[in-house]
Scaffold this active site. Structure first.
Site, PDB file in Angstrom:
ATOM      1  N   GLY A 185     -55.923   5.572 -10.997  1.00  7.79           N
ATOM      2  CA  GLY A 185     -55.029   6.599 -10.459  1.00  7.79           C
ATOM      3  C   GLY A 185     -53.617   6.325 -10.942  1.00  7.79           C
ATOM      4  CB  SER A 235     -49.790   4.841  -2.969  1.00  7.84           C
ATOM      5  OG  SER A 235     -49.420   4.089  -4.067  1.00  7.84           O
ATOM      6  CG  ASP A 284     -43.785   4.878  -7.420  1.00  5.59           C
ATOM      7  OD1 ASP A 284     -42.642   4.850  -6.903  1.00  5.59           O
ATOM      8  OD2 ASP A 284     -44.700   4.131  -7.050  1.00  5.59           O
TER       9      ASP A 284
END
Ligand code: MEV
Length: 323
Positions: free
Chosen positions: A106, A110, A153
């Site tokens: 992934g 998160s 991120d």
């Protein structure tokens, strides 16, 4: 009422690790998205359905929020608790998540789930936050859960596209990316970002001057790469910067044998440059390719034990979706 939002994953291009210490990085959002729906549940508990995260149903009373949540819901639950402390609400909610992230690897699921949830949640309760306010809310949750992180991120998930980032969202500058022909290879080894960040912190503690110099050099590469990316693509120039960044990452010991193998395999097939992407220790690398050597590089990555990931860069940031 029901609100759905989606947010993209990310691929770190340049500047990992040094960004944790306030230096800039370059990150691009990728086309794997995490979608979150928030609706009233008419109950007195918070409930969550996250089949893609391995959770069929999960519920918690409001008083117990934040008390030892399972790993898969830590970010969502922590964010909800922080949100309610700030903006108390009467209605409780049901949250459903859907992921189109690869089950192999992934690209920052998160951060994407945190941002998509924050957007759906604030919209559901009629609270209008700017991008920076949304970032601050999400960043608080991430720091509460993992203790460390630059928030790059989250910024990629919120602003989308390709960005030049200085933490914590002090600078978020969009880069007008013309074209970036990258091949992404996954090593098959899952790495734990907080562990790697702490390893680098220890190295920095033991050799402060040396590590600081490396960070400054990485920072120069990031600035040069930002300029190169905005001009018509010069594969040789960009490839050299990728290589230099990788050499410096090796010096702070975050590259692994598996990463080195895939990087070497790409170079042997004619890649202009190749480096790890993210925390290192495993996970992903990318190689700069052109049409002539793209297939050969893919084959070499596979032969060296890697998986070639299908990703598109420069994806849009968080957005509301139709229900
Ligand atoms: C991890 O993908 C990138 C790091 O720089 C950590 C961070 O910036 O939060 C190692």
């Amino acid at each position: 009422m029901k609100v759905t939002a989606s947010a993209p994953g990310k691929l770190m291009l340049f500047g990992e690790h040094s960004v944790v210490y306030g230096y800039p990085c370059l990150v691009t959002a990728v086309n794997q998205r995490l979608t979150v729906t928030v609706e009233a549940n008419g109950e007195s508990v918070f409930s969550l359905k996250a089949p893609d995260l391995g959770l069929i149903t999960y519920s918690k009373t409001i008083e117990d929020l934040g008390k030892k949540p399972p790993k898969s819901v830590r970010f969502v639950e922590t964010l909800y608790k922080i949100f309610l402390d700030k903006y108390p609400q009467k209605k409780t909610i049901k949250v459903t998540t859907k992921s189109d992230f690869s089950s192999l690897f992934g690209f920052g699921s998160s951060s994407a789930v945190t941002v998509a949830f924050a957007k759906a949640l604030t919209t559901f309760y009629g609270i209008n936050l700017s991008k920076k306010e949304l970032f601050d809310l999400c960043y608080q949750a991430v720091i509460a859960v993992q203790g460390v992180g630059s928030g790059f991120d989250l910024a990629a998930a919120i602003w989308g596209g390709t960005i030049y980032y200085i933490p914590p969202a002090k600078v978020v500058r969009k880069i007008k990316l013309e074209k970036l022909p990258l091949l992404v290879g996954y090593t098959g080894v899952k790495a734990d970002t907080p562990t790697l960040v702490r390893m680098v912190a220890e190295l920095k503690n033991n050799q402060p001057a040396r590590v600081e110099t490396i960070f400054q050099q990485i920072s120069q590469i990031v600035k040069q790469a930002a300029k190169v990316l905005e001009k018509p693509l010069n594969l040789n120039q960009l490839g050299k910067l990728i290589q230099k960044n990788q050499t410096l990452l090796k010096e702070i010991q975050v590259s692994s044998q598996e990463l080195n193998n895939l990087i070497w395999a790409s170079q042997q097939a004619g890649a202009y440059g190749a480096k790890l992407a993210g925390a290192g220790g495993g996970d992903c690398m990318f190689a700069l390719a052109d049409e002539a050597n793209c297939n050969k590089i893919k084959q070499n990555i596979k032969k060296a034990g890697g998986h070639v990931m299908d990703v598109e860069l420069n994806a849009p940031g968080v957005k509301l979706e139709e229900n």
